[in-house]
Design a protein around this motif. Structure first.
Motif: not given
Lengths: 114, 114
Positions: B24-25, B49-52, B74-77, B90-97
């Motif tokens: 979630q952004e 803290r990188r979405g893996t 990733v700020h929080e889980v 998360v903070d998403q850089e650019g398009a998530a899809c």
């Protein structure tokens, strides 16, 4: 109730015929819960606008709030790009979590917010 | 990388050892995507803290944005009440899809908003 074949053809189900469903609260944007659906559960949700899921442990359908009164009115349903997850935008009555918390993600923080 | 045993003991994995992960952004509240994790993917996410995630089709780990540049910080889980789903804020850089849309739920509306 049967699912629109045009929708059914876009779904990618797991070996048990299921896909994941994320319920998000319309007013707050909060992610309330993640549950499972099969074609029938999705068809019922689309038809009735009540969040209806499939319980893997009980092997039966359940309508959110049917026993608790904490119903979900479904405003919008979206399918993701690979067809294996749906997003329900809902109005949640009362607590979404059976534990009594607002969302199912309220109690257990694995990585605190910075 | 190994997952904290205190966390591992609270997870409920499917037969393939996986659980679902919702990203979630943080800024918008948008649900960006749903993917899969195993213990190792979660451990890496918490540590870096990188979405893996874990790709079922490719049977390998993937770091969001590793090839596209569209990284997730990733700020929080959070873990849900029954231990089979995590929520990443998360903070998403650019398009998530991977299709280029902001979220993976942008293209396919099954039930339009009222």
């Amino acid at each position: 109730m049967s699912l629109d074949p045009a929708i059914a053809s876009r779904l990618k189900r797991n070996d048990a015929g299921l896909f994941s469903a994320v319920a998000q609260e319309r007013a707050t944007g909060d992610v309330l819960m993640v549950a499972w659906m099969d074609d029938e559960a999705l068809a019922r949700t689309l038809e009735t606008r009540r969040g209806t899921y499939y319980s893997r442990s009980r092997q039966q359908y359940w309508v959110k709030g049917e026993t608790s009164g904490h119903t979900q009115y479904v405003h919008e349903v979206r399918l993701d790009c690979d067809g294996d997850s749906v997003l329900l935008v809902v109005d949640q009555e009362g607590a979404a979590c059976h534990t009594g918390t607002h969302t199912c993600f309220d109690a257990d923080v694995l990585l605190p917010a910075e």
